[in-house]
Design a protein around this motif. Structure first.
Motif, short mmCIF file in Angstrom:
data_model
loop_
_atom_site.label_atom_id
_atom_site.label_comp_id
_atom_site.label_asym_id
_atom_site.label_seq_id
_atom_site.Cartn_x
_atom_site.Cartn_y
_atom_site.Cartn_z
N ASP A 230 0.85 -1.20 0.00
CA ASP A 230 0.00 0.00 0.00
C ASP A 230 0.89 1.25 0.00
N PRO A 231 1.52 1.54 -1.14
CA PRO A 231 2.49 2.63 -1.18
C PRO A 231 1.86 4.01 -1.30
N PRO A 232 2.61 5.05 -0.93
CA PRO A 232 2.15 6.41 -1.23
C PRO A 232 2.20 6.62 -2.74
N THR A 233 1.35 7.49 -3.23
CA THR A 233 1.39 7.80 -4.66
C THR A 233 2.73 8.44 -5.02
N ARG A 234 3.15 9.33 -4.15
CA ARG A 234 4.41 10.03 -4.39
C ARG A 234 5.05 10.37 -3.05
N ARG A 236 8.64 11.96 -2.01
CA ARG A 236 9.81 12.57 -2.63
C ARG A 236 11.09 11.84 -2.27
N GLY A 237 11.83 11.44 -3.30
CA GLY A 237 13.11 10.78 -3.12
C GLY A 237 13.02 9.32 -2.75
N ALA A 238 11.79 8.79 -2.58
CA ALA A 238 11.67 7.40 -2.13
C ALA A 238 10.76 6.57 -3.03
N PHE A 239 9.62 7.12 -3.44
CA PHE A 239 8.69 6.30 -4.22
C PHE A 239 7.88 7.16 -5.18
N GLU A 240 7.85 6.73 -6.42
CA GLU A 240 7.01 7.31 -7.46
C GLU A 240 6.28 6.16 -8.14
N VAL A 241 4.96 6.23 -8.19
CA VAL A 241 4.17 5.14 -8.75
C VAL A 241 4.66 4.74 -10.13
N ASP A 242 4.87 5.73 -11.01
CA ASP A 242 5.25 5.43 -12.39
C ASP A 242 6.60 4.75 -12.51
N ILE A 243 7.47 4.97 -11.55
CA ILE A 243 8.84 4.45 -11.63
C ILE A 243 9.04 3.22 -10.76
N ASN A 244 8.57 3.28 -9.52
CA ASN A 244 8.99 2.30 -8.51
C ASN A 244 8.04 1.12 -8.32
N TYR A 245 6.75 1.28 -8.64
CA TYR A 245 5.82 0.19 -8.36
C TYR A 245 6.18 -1.05 -9.17
N ALA A 246 6.44 -0.87 -10.45
CA ALA A 246 6.79 -2.01 -11.29
C ALA A 246 8.07 -2.68 -10.81
N LYS A 247 9.07 -1.86 -10.41
CA LYS A 247 10.33 -2.42 -9.91
C LYS A 247 10.09 -3.28 -8.67
N LEU A 248 9.23 -2.80 -7.77
CA LEU A 248 8.95 -3.56 -6.55
C LEU A 248 8.26 -4.87 -6.88
N LEU A 249 7.28 -4.83 -7.78
CA LEU A 249 6.56 -6.06 -8.13
C LEU A 249 7.44 -7.06 -8.85
N GLU A 250 8.45 -6.58 -9.55
CA GLU A 250 9.41 -7.49 -10.18
C GLU A 250 10.29 -8.18 -9.14
N ASN A 267 -3.44 4.30 -4.81
CA ASN A 267 -4.25 5.45 -4.45
C ASN A 267 -3.80 6.65 -5.29
N SER A 268 -4.20 6.61 -6.55
CA SER A 268 -3.80 7.66 -7.48
C SER A 268 -4.93 7.92 -8.47
N PRO A 269 -5.60 9.06 -8.37
CA PRO A 269 -6.67 9.37 -9.32
C PRO A 269 -6.18 9.44 -10.76
N ALA A 270 -4.89 9.67 -10.95
CA ALA A 270 -4.34 9.83 -12.30
C ALA A 270 -4.07 8.51 -13.00
N HIS A 271 -4.18 7.38 -12.28
CA HIS A 271 -3.88 6.08 -12.87
C HIS A 271 -5.12 5.19 -12.82
N SER A 272 -5.46 4.63 -13.96
CA SER A 272 -6.68 3.84 -14.08
C SER A 272 -6.48 2.41 -13.57
N GLU A 273 -7.59 1.71 -13.38
CA GLU A 273 -7.51 0.29 -13.03
C GLU A 273 -6.84 -0.49 -14.15
N HIS A 274 -7.13 -0.13 -15.39
CA HIS A 274 -6.50 -0.81 -16.54
C HIS A 274 -4.98 -0.67 -16.48
N PHE A 275 -4.51 0.53 -16.19
CA PHE A 275 -3.07 0.75 -16.03
C PHE A 275 -2.50 -0.14 -14.93
#
Length: 318
Positions: A230-234, A236-250, A267-275
């Motif tokens: 259950d990560p933060p959306t953003r 600073r300096g630690a986690f960005e959904v677009d960059i880090n979520y995929a790395k963690l799941l790998e 928890n990001s309104p900018a990212h869809s369920e499909h994404f």
């Protein structure tokens, strides 16, 4: 500043929940009004939460008539046993919380059945997320089903914050739990939450780590049959959904059991369920999305893709 509005839709929503005959003398904490889902025109910058006997009004923008709103809420709250109404103005520096009506509640807590979670009304975040309750219910059921049947049951709780998932899991059954969060302060509060509920501490760990960068420093604590991410959306300096979520799941399968159940949260309104589903499925062929958990009904949203996304994911090693 937003001009004076008709508060009646908000008051009607709160009134209906406060007079619900199914609610007992000490009701579970819940959201009484959720404006941020854009279901109430003009009121999308205000929320009202119940931490009985405290009521908390959160204003994300300045409104004319704020005091009148609080007085009206107090007139609804006082007859049903509330002690006071506090207001948090998120549009001001440091988001101060001030008591406006009634008496300050000295030690407010969030109630969840027999469990209690001490709150911090002197912080921007009070320490307990109401919207993710369907996820806590999911984990509770998973532990009840697996405890005693799965040998050496283990839960990995990533981005654990004040460890509410861990408290609920330990109350549901016997298992080992590893809580990971970068913030030592919230981990201390998480430990205090277990102690406050007089839960056995054996087998529960609280470790300050970066969930992605420090993976190799906790991956050998598995294998885990359960995981909550259950990560933060953003952050600073630690986690960005677009960059880090995929790395963690790998990375994650390295510490999972050959078969595991995961709760993955976005928890990001900018990212869809499909994404989100695509990100998961691309990370490892062993992941399969079982279902999206239902939204907490206290958090209606005009756009399901903008709402909190909680996915039950199964992992099976090929």
């Amino acid at each position: 500043m937003i001009d004076t509005l008709n508060w009646e839709p908000l008051l009607q929503e709160v009134r209906s929940k406060l007079t619900d005959p199914a609610v007992g003398d000490t009701p579970d904490s819940r959201r009484l009004f959720h404006g941020r889902g854009h279901c109430f025109p003009g009121l999308d910058r205000v929320c009202v939460d119940s931490y009985h006997p405290a009521m908390l009004v959160t204003l994300f923008e300045e409104y004319e008539g704020e005091d009148a709103l609080v007085e009206a809420l107090w007139s609804l709250a006082q007859p049903v046993g509330y002690s006071g109404v506090a207001v948090q103005r998120r549009y001001l520096r440091r988001s101060p919380i001030e008591w406006h009506c009634g008496e300050p509640v000295e030690a407010p807590v969030a109630h969840r059945g027999d469990l209690k979670f001490p709150l911090t009304f002197d912080h921007q975040n009070v320490g307990f997320f109401l919207d993710i309750e369907p996820g806590r219910q999911w984990l509770e059921q998973q532990v009840q089903e697996k405890a005693g049947k799965v040998e050496n049951l283990k839960l990995l709780n990533l981005f654990s914050f004040t460890c509410a998932f861990s408290v609920v899991a330990r109350a549901a059954g016997d298992l080992e739990i590893l809580n990971i969060d970068l913030n030592k302060g919230v981990l201390k509060r998480g430990q205090a939450n277990h102690q406050f509920n007089q839960l056995p501490m054996k087998g529960i760990r609280f470790v300050a780590r970066d969930a992605v960068r420090d993976f190799k420093r906790y991956d050998r604590s598995g294998p885990f049959q359960l995981a909550v991410v259950d990560p933060p959306t953003r952050q600073r300096g630690a986690f960005e959904v677009d960059i880090n979520y995929a790395k963690l799941l790998e990375k994650l399968p390295a510490c999972l059991a050959d078969e595991a159940d995961l709760l993955l949260v976005l928890n990001s309104p900018a990212h869809s369920e499909h994404f989100f589903r695509g990100l998961i499925e691309a990370a490892n062929p062993g992941y399969s999305v079982v279902a999206r958990l239902p939204q907490n009904p206290d958090f209606p949203d005009s756009d399901p893709d903008a709402a909190l996304k909680m996915l039950h994911v199964k992992f099976k090693r090929s």
